[in-house]
Structures are given as structure tokens and as C-alpha cells.
Motif scaffolding. Structure first.
Motif, PDB file in Angstrom:
ATOM      1  N   PRO A 189       1.114  -1.169  -0.581  1.00 39.32           N
ATOM      2  CA  PRO A 189      -0.016   0.208  -0.054  1.00 39.32           C
ATOM      3  C   PRO A 189       0.910   1.753   0.184  1.00 39.32           C
ATOM      4  CG  PRO A 189       0.081  -0.942   2.037  1.00 39.32           C
ATOM      5  CD  PRO A 189       0.685  -2.385   1.202  1.00 39.32           C
ATOM      6  N   THR A 190       0.105   2.559  -0.398  1.00 43.36           N
ATOM      7  CA  THR A 190       0.975   3.546  -0.786  1.00 43.36           C
ATOM      8  C   THR A 190       1.397   4.367   1.228  1.00 43.36           C
ATOM      9  OG1 THR A 190      -1.007   4.450  -1.048  1.00 43.36           O
ATOM     10  CG2 THR A 190       0.344   4.181  -2.722  1.00 43.36           C
ATOM     11  N   GLU A 191       0.508   4.109   1.641  1.00 45.20           N
ATOM     12  CA  GLU A 191       0.547   4.040   2.997  1.00 45.20           C
ATOM     13  C   GLU A 191       0.090   3.120   4.165  1.00 45.20           C
ATOM     14  OE1 GLU A 191      -2.575   7.863   3.892  1.00 45.20           O
ATOM     15  OE2 GLU A 191      -1.620   7.817   1.872  1.00 45.20           O
ATOM     16  N   ILE A 201      -3.940   2.273   5.619  1.00 48.94           N
ATOM     17  CA  ILE A 201      -4.992   2.519   3.897  1.00 48.94           C
ATOM     18  C   ILE A 201      -6.496   2.680   4.517  1.00 48.94           C
ATOM     19  CG2 ILE A 201      -4.799   0.456   2.551  1.00 48.94           C
ATOM     20  CD1 ILE A 201      -3.525   2.936   0.381  1.00 48.94           C
ATOM     21  N   GLY A 202      -7.086   1.441   4.292  1.00 50.82           N
ATOM     22  CA  GLY A 202      -8.591   0.970   4.908  1.00 50.82           C
ATOM     23  C   GLY A 202      -8.764   1.924   5.445  1.00 50.82           C
ATOM     24  N   GLY A 203      -8.190   2.738   6.801  1.00 55.20           N
ATOM     25  CA  GLY A 203      -8.886   3.009   7.953  1.00 55.20           C
ATOM     26  C   GLY A 203      -9.269   4.694   7.174  1.00 55.20           C
ATOM     27  N   LYS A 204      -8.256   4.423   6.265  1.00 53.13           N
ATOM     28  CA  LYS A 204      -8.173   5.843   5.642  1.00 53.13           C
ATOM     29  C   LYS A 204      -9.194   6.578   5.062  1.00 53.13           C
ATOM     30  CE  LYS A 204      -3.112   7.138   7.431  1.00 53.13           C
ATOM     31  NZ  LYS A 204      -1.792   7.406   7.044  1.00 53.13           N
ATOM     32  N   VAL A 205      -9.570   5.271   4.175  1.00 55.00           N
ATOM     33  CA  VAL A 205     -10.191   5.165   2.770  1.00 55.00           C
ATOM     34  C   VAL A 205     -11.176   5.456   3.797  1.00 55.00           C
ATOM     35  CG1 VAL A 205     -11.417   4.472   0.609  1.00 55.00           C
ATOM     36  CG2 VAL A 205      -8.533   3.998   1.172  1.00 55.00           C
ATOM     37  N   SER A 253     -11.922  18.332 -11.018  1.00 50.61           N
ATOM     38  CA  SER A 253     -10.943  17.845  -9.802  1.00 50.61           C
ATOM     39  C   SER A 253     -10.410  16.997  -9.961  1.00 50.61           C
ATOM     40  CB  SER A 253     -12.267  18.549  -9.127  1.00 50.61           C
ATOM     41  OG  SER A 253     -12.573  19.947  -9.075  1.00 50.61           O
ATOM     42  N   LEU A 254      -9.362  16.659  -9.499  1.00 55.68           N
ATOM     43  CA  LEU A 254      -8.171  15.686  -9.260  1.00 55.68           C
ATOM     44  C   LEU A 254      -7.371  15.720  -8.119  1.00 55.68           C
ATOM     45  CD1 LEU A 254      -6.841  13.765 -11.373  1.00 55.68           C
ATOM     46  CD2 LEU A 254      -5.451  14.259  -9.807  1.00 55.68           C
ATOM     47  N   LEU A 255      -6.922  15.107  -7.253  1.00 58.33           N
ATOM     48  CA  LEU A 255      -6.849  15.340  -6.095  1.00 58.33           C
ATOM     49  C   LEU A 255      -4.986  14.392  -6.317  1.00 58.33           C
ATOM     50  CD1 LEU A 255      -8.495  14.907  -2.888  1.00 58.33           C
ATOM     51  CD2 LEU A 255      -7.285  17.037  -3.833  1.00 58.33           C
ATOM     52  N   LEU A 256      -3.816  14.866  -6.792  1.00 58.09           N
ATOM     53  CA  LEU A 256      -2.769  14.399  -7.755  1.00 58.09           C
ATOM     54  C   LEU A 256      -1.648  13.578  -6.243  1.00 58.09           C
ATOM     55  CD1 LEU A 256      -1.263  13.197  -9.637  1.00 58.09           C
ATOM     56  CD2 LEU A 256       0.356  15.392  -9.829  1.00 58.09           C
ATOM     57  N   TYR A 257      -1.745  12.372  -5.840  1.00 54.80           N
ATOM     58  CA  TYR A 257      -1.444  11.306  -4.928  1.00 54.80           C
ATOM     59  C   TYR A 257       0.312  11.793  -5.187  1.00 54.80           C
ATOM     60  CZ  TYR A 257      -0.919   8.419  -0.739  1.00 54.80           C
ATOM     61  OH  TYR A 257       0.244   7.880  -0.201  1.00 54.80           O
ATOM     62  N   THR A 258       1.012  11.730  -4.591  1.00 53.87           N
ATOM     63  CA  THR A 258       2.253  12.325  -4.965  1.00 53.87           C
ATOM     64  C   THR A 258       3.447  10.703  -5.154  1.00 53.87           C
ATOM     65  OG1 THR A 258       2.620  14.779  -4.146  1.00 53.87           O
ATOM     66  CG2 THR A 258       4.615  13.189  -4.092  1.00 53.87           C
ATOM     67  N   GLN A 259       3.925  10.546  -6.004  1.00 49.55           N
ATOM     68  CA  GLN A 259       4.740   9.222  -6.465  1.00 49.55           C
ATOM     69  C   GLN A 259       6.010   9.842  -7.106  1.00 49.55           C
ATOM     70  OE1 GLN A 259       4.543   6.638  -5.119  1.00 49.55           O
ATOM     71  NE2 GLN A 259       2.264   6.448  -4.745  1.00 49.55           N
ATOM     72  N   GLU A 295       0.503  21.689 -10.486  1.00 49.79           N
ATOM     73  CA  GLU A 295      -0.982  22.210  -9.568  1.00 49.79           C
ATOM     74  C   GLU A 295      -1.200  23.208 -10.579  1.00 49.79           C
ATOM     75  OE1 GLU A 295      -1.248  21.279  -4.962  1.00 49.79           O
ATOM     76  OE2 GLU A 295      -0.763  23.283  -5.639  1.00 49.79           O
ATOM     77  N   GLU A 296      -2.071  22.758 -10.920  1.00 53.54           N
ATOM     78  CA  GLU A 296      -2.896  24.386 -12.414  1.00 53.54           C
ATOM     79  C   GLU A 296      -4.290  23.368 -12.648  1.00 53.54           C
ATOM     80  OE1 GLU A 296      -2.872  24.793 -17.239  1.00 53.54           O
ATOM     81  OE2 GLU A 296      -0.923  23.760 -15.750  1.00 53.54           O
ATOM     82  N   GLY A 297      -5.462  24.494 -12.095  1.00 50.16           N
ATOM     83  CA  GLY A 297      -6.469  24.277 -12.403  1.00 50.16           C
ATOM     84  C   GLY A 297      -7.173  23.816 -11.135  1.00 50.16           C
ATOM     85  N   LYS A 298      -7.959  22.779 -11.213  1.00 47.64           N
ATOM     86  CA  LYS A 298      -8.534  22.169 -10.615  1.00 47.64           C
ATOM     87  C   LYS A 298      -7.818  20.580  -9.597  1.00 47.64           C
ATOM     88  CE  LYS A 298     -12.802  23.808 -11.097  1.00 47.64           C
ATOM     89  NZ  LYS A 298     -14.742  23.074 -11.861  1.00 47.64           N
ATOM     90  N   VAL A 299      -6.336  20.980 -10.010  1.00 44.35           N
ATOM     91  CA  VAL A 299      -5.331  20.182 -10.031  1.00 44.35           C
ATOM     92  C   VAL A 299      -4.768  20.046  -9.031  1.00 44.35           C
ATOM     93  CG1 VAL A 299      -3.882  18.397 -10.411  1.00 44.35           C
ATOM     94  CG2 VAL A 299      -5.248  18.362 -12.281  1.00 44.35           C
ATOM     95  N   LYS A 300      -5.038  19.585  -7.671  1.00 42.59           N
ATOM     96  CA  LYS A 300      -3.826  19.974  -6.706  1.00 42.59           C
ATOM     97  C   LYS A 300      -2.999  18.700  -5.556  1.00 42.59           C
ATOM     98  CE  LYS A 300      -6.355  24.020  -6.129  1.00 42.59           C
ATOM     99  NZ  LYS A 300      -5.307  24.604  -6.638  1.00 42.59           N
ATOM    100  N   ARG A 301      -1.899  18.935  -5.238  1.00 41.38           N
ATOM    101  CA  ARG A 301      -0.973  17.266  -5.377  1.00 41.38           C
ATOM    102  C   ARG A 301      -1.270  17.524  -3.552  1.00 41.38           C
ATOM    103  NH1 ARG A 301       2.913  15.189  -6.873  1.00 41.38           N
ATOM    104  NH2 ARG A 301       2.655  16.859  -8.903  1.00 41.38           N
ATOM    105  N   ILE A 302      -1.625  16.007  -3.623  1.00 39.61           N
ATOM    106  CA  ILE A 302      -1.236  15.455  -2.140  1.00 39.61           C
ATOM    107  C   ILE A 302      -0.405  14.525  -1.571  1.00 39.61           C
ATOM    108  CG2 ILE A 302      -3.701  15.618  -1.462  1.00 39.61           C
ATOM    109  CD1 ILE A 302      -4.333  12.695  -2.362  1.00 39.61           C
ATOM    110  N   PHE A 303      -0.258  14.559  -0.407  1.00 43.39           N
ATOM    111  CA  PHE A 303       0.601  13.950   0.074  1.00 43.39           C
ATOM    112  C   PHE A 303       0.434  12.036   0.512  1.00 43.39           C
ATOM    113  CE2 PHE A 303       2.795  17.617  -0.606  1.00 43.39           C
ATOM    114  CZ  PHE A 303       3.879  16.901  -2.062  1.00 43.39           C
ATOM    115  N   SER A 304      -1.177  12.120   1.087  1.00 47.20           N
ATOM    116  CA  SER A 304      -1.547  11.171   2.380  1.00 47.20           C
ATOM    117  C   SER A 304      -2.937  11.196   2.239  1.00 47.20           C
ATOM    118  CB  SER A 304      -1.190  11.196   3.492  1.00 47.20           C
ATOM    119  OG  SER A 304      -1.497  12.528   3.712  1.00 47.20           O
ATOM    120  N   LEU A 305      -3.579  10.080   2.090  1.00 44.86           N
ATOM    121  CA  LEU A 305      -5.226  10.411   1.504  1.00 44.86           C
ATOM    122  C   LEU A 305      -5.695  11.336   3.373  1.00 44.86           C
ATOM    123  CD1 LEU A 305      -5.842   6.824   1.124  1.00 44.86           C
ATOM    124  CD2 LEU A 305      -5.875   8.732  -0.683  1.00 44.86           C
ATOM    125  N   SER A 306      -5.152  11.469   4.101  1.00 45.10           N
ATOM    126  CA  SER A 306      -5.100  12.364   5.034  1.00 45.10           C
ATOM    127  C   SER A 306      -5.511  13.631   4.488  1.00 45.10           C
ATOM    128  CB  SER A 306      -4.122  12.315   6.128  1.00 45.10           C
ATOM    129  OG  SER A 306      -4.345  11.172   6.907  1.00 45.10           O
TER     130      SER A 306
END
Length: 162
Positions: free
Chosen positions: A44-46, A49-53, A126-132, A140-151
Motif C-alpha cells: 500500500p502507498t501508506e 490505508i483501509g482506515g483512511k479510505v 477536480s483531481l487530487l494528485l497523490y504524489t509519487q 498544480e494547475e486549475g482543479k488539480v491539487k497535490r496530496i501526499f497522503s489520504l489524510s
């Protein structure tokens, strides 16, 4: 396929197979099917993960949308992986590998694909880009924002629901 053990830290580009001598024209479908047939090797990425989803499900419907054929071994492997990590979801949606997931109608996407992020920018979705490692070049541009976790995703989505 490559005879090498590859971790995500080795993958710096979405088209990473070329780095291992696999030609661009190679049919990737069997490769990814084989990967998901060995779902227990996909970490899993973090943590938790099940609890965060599950936390995301408290603020909206969470569908798993994946490029795979519906009744394929690959889809079965992905479902087993989700079950093994106790990842809840509302619907498991498959799209043929040659169809863009971004053509589907969702309020918000969480994805790590640079091509999906770029398409979201073009379509004003709208897209939250999970950093990899393979998407750090996407800005980041427009409705695309970067995230580092599901939190991070939950925090952003909760901020949008106020």
C-alpha cells in the motif's frame, strides 16, 4: 518480464518499462495482469490505508476505478488486494485499459497518474494528485491539487464541504 525486482522508488516516469529494456510498443496489459496476479507483492502507498479510505467514505461515496477488464484475473487480484488491506469502497468500476478513466463523471478524483492529471487539467476536472516519484514533474494547475497522503485528501475535501 525484466528479471529484476523493481520498487516504486525506481520508477521515475509513468512509462518506466522502457527503463528496463521493454519496448514502448509492448502490450502492457499482460504485464499489469501478471503484477496483480501477484497482488501480495504490491504494498500500500501508506499505513492503515483501509482506515483512511474509510474516513473518506464518511464524507462521500468512494468508488475504486481501475483500468482492467471486469472479469479478468487482474480485476480479481485488485479486489483481493483491497480486501487484504481492508479497503472499503462503494463500487468497483473497471474501464478497458485503452479507455481513459477521466471520461467518467465523478466530482473528484484521487489518482497518481500524470496523464490523468494532465487530462483533468484540460477537462477542468477536480483531481487530487497523490504524489509519487513518477508524477513529481506535474505542477498544480486549475482543479488539480497535490496530496501526499489520504489524510491530505480528507482535509482538502472537508475544506471544500464547508
Amino acid at each position: 518480464w525484466t528479471g529484476k525486482k523493481v520498487g516504486k522508488v525506481h520508477v521515475k516516469d509513468w512509462n518506466f518499462l522502457e527503463l528496463f529494456g521493454i519496448e514502448k510498443k509492448t502490450d502492457y496489459v499482460p504485464l499489469f495482469a501478471e503484477t496483480w496476479n501477484r497482488w501480495w507483492d504490491v504494498h500500500p502507498t501508506e499505513e492503515f490505508i483501509g482506515g483512511k479510505v474509510g474516513e473518506l467514505m464518511t464524507i462521500g461515496r468512494v468508488d475504486i476505478v481501475t483500468a482492467a477488464y471486469a472479469e479478468s484475473e487482474e480485476s480479481k487480484g485488485k479486489k483481493e488486494w483491497l480486501s487484504n488491506y481492508h479497503v472499503p469502497y462503494s463500487n468497483f468500476i473497471t474501464t478497458p485499459p485503452d479507455q481513459s478513466k477521466m471520461d467518467l463523471d465523478y466530482d473528484v478524483w484521487i489518482d497518481d497518474s500524470p496523464s490523468n492529471a494532465e487530462k483533468a487539467i484540460r477537462l477542468n476536472k477536480s483531481l487530487l494528485l497523490y504524489t509519487q516519484p513518477w508524477n513529481v514533474h506535474v505542477m498544480e494547475e486549475g482543479k488539480v491539487k497535490r496530496i501526499f497522503s489520504l489524510s491530505d485528501a480528507k482535509r482538502l475535501l472537508m475544506g471544500n464541504n464547508k
